[in-house]
Design an enzyme around this catalytic site. Structure first.
Site, PDB file in Angstrom:
ATOM      1  N   ALA A  99       0.800  -1.230   0.000  1.00  0.00           N
ATOM      2  CA  ALA A  99       0.000   0.000   0.000  1.00  0.00           C
ATOM      3  C   ALA A  99       0.828   1.272   0.000  1.00  0.00           C
ATOM      4  O   ALA A  99       0.283   2.359   0.167  1.00  0.00           O
ATOM      5  CB  ALA A  99      -0.979   0.031   1.173  1.00  0.00           C
ATOM      6  N   ALA A 100       2.138   1.176  -0.238  1.00  0.00           N
ATOM      7  CA  ALA A 100       2.938   2.405  -0.351  1.00  0.00           C
ATOM      8  C   ALA A 100       2.458   3.248  -1.526  1.00  0.00           C
ATOM      9  O   ALA A 100       2.356   4.478  -1.432  1.00  0.00           O
ATOM     10  CB  ALA A 100       4.414   2.057  -0.518  1.00  0.00           C
ATOM     11  N   GLY A 101       2.161   2.590  -2.644  1.00  0.00           N
ATOM     12  CA  GLY A 101       1.666   3.313  -3.810  1.00  0.00           C
ATOM     13  C   GLY A 101       0.327   3.966  -3.545  1.00  0.00           C
ATOM     14  O   GLY A 101       0.080   5.095  -4.002  1.00  0.00           O
ATOM     15  N   ASP A 102      -0.545   3.291  -2.816  1.00  0.00           N
ATOM     16  CA  ASP A 102      -1.854   3.864  -2.502  1.00  0.00           C
ATOM     17  C   ASP A 102      -1.712   5.042  -1.543  1.00  0.00           C
ATOM     18  O   ASP A 102      -2.445   6.032  -1.645  1.00  0.00           O
ATOM     19  CB  ASP A 102      -2.768   2.802  -1.896  1.00  0.00           C
ATOM     20  CG  ASP A 102      -3.083   1.687  -2.873  1.00  0.00           C
ATOM     21  OD1 ASP A 102      -3.162   1.969  -4.081  1.00  0.00           O
ATOM     22  OD2 ASP A 102      -3.234   0.534  -2.431  1.00  0.00           O
TER      23      ASP A 102
END
Length: 306
Positions: free
Chosen positions: A242-245
């Site tokens: 979830a780093a991209g989110d």
């Protein structure tokens, strides 16, 4: 206050932690297991809410035990779930393996998310209230496309994360204002491995692109101007889930608040860097005060005030 609407998935993440991910046909012993509310749509909603926006979620959870837990997690993060549907059958799930280097591999089973094939009553009115509509590809493409086209008609900025990577219909691309793939998704969409080349190719179909590059930061490209690279903070990652989110949610807030693109990208990168230093998806996402502090320490400048 900035308003963000998310049309996207809500999943329960079933996370196994291992020293290294198993090869095909191999069994390894894990050291921990957790169930964590997630889904790319819900993750971006939580990230944007914690970054300081008023956020509403359009999507679906199942009629199983996970459904109420997923809804409650969004509610607890301040996300409006009035138009989050409950569908018959199971909720979506993501089966995630996280290794000791912070890398992950993920299998998503859509469940209730697969029932969201179009907008429902009230969805267009909610989108009309937003500064930006966030979209991903864990719902059926028909709903994603309808959402983007509706937002374009209503004058609402559309930000699309093309994950999981798949061919995109021309109607969706035509209604996308900002495309945010990672480098692998950019390569899958264009057939070009080099992020700069992929971004240039993507600008033929959308006006703005941000390619996220993990530890290398991100690449911003816009028609008619030279590309811009923004480095990522140097941190030790324990879980990149979830780093991209987190990045997209924070970026949407920063842009909607009117920050210049370079500062918005740097602020969103600071948010993502905080998230990878913690375990979990939505549970790892930082709050606005934390992002401001990390960004301030990183730049040595006063945090942007908006």
């Amino acid at each position: 206050m900035t308003g963000i609407v998310v049309l996207g998935s809500t999943n329960m993440d079933l996370v196994a932690f291992v020293a290294r991910a198993p090869a095909r046909g191999e069994t390894v012993t894990g050291r921990a297991f957790r169930t964590v509310p997630g889904g790319k749509g819900a993750n971006q909603a939580v990230a944007a809410a914690r970054a300081g926006a008023e956020v509403a979620m359009i999507g679906a959870v199942g009629a199983d035990d996970f459904g109420p837990r997923l809804r409650a997690a969004l509610d607890a993060s301040g996300v409006d779930t009035d138009l989050l549907r409950t569908a018959e059958g199971p909720s979506g799930t993501a089966h995630i393996v996280v290794d000791d280097e912070g890398g992950n591999s993920i299998v998503v089973v859509p469940g209730a998310n697969g029932t969201v094939t179009s907008l429902d009553h009230g969805d267009d009115a909610l989108i009309a209230t937003a500064d930006a509509l966030l979209l991903q590809l864990e719902l059926p493409l028909s709903a994603v496309t309808e959402g983007a086209v509706t937002a374009r008609r209503l004058g609402v900025r559309t930000i699309l994360t093309p994950a999981p990577a798949q061919p995109l219909p021309p109607e969706l691309l035509a209604a996308t204002d900002l495309l945010v793939p990672n480098e692998h998704e950019a390569a899958a969409l264009t057939g070009i491995a080099d992020p700069h080349g992929a971004a240039e190719a993507l600008l033929r179909t959308v006006p703005e692109v941000v390619v996220t590059l993990g530890r290398a930061g991100c690449l911003y490209a816009v028609r008619g101007a030279a590309p811009l690279t923004v480095p990522a903070p140097g941190v030790t990652a324990v879980d990149t889930t979830a780093a991209g989110d987190t990045f997209v949610g924070a970026l949407a807030v920063a842009l909607a608040e009117g920050r210049p693109v370079e500062r918005a990208l740097a602020w969103a990168s600071s948010a993502a860097a905080l998230s990878v230093q913690r375990h979990g998806a939505s549970t790892s996402m930082p709050f606005r005060a934390e992002i401001d502090a990390a960004h301030d320490a990183r730049t040595g400048l006063e945090v942007d005030t908006v």
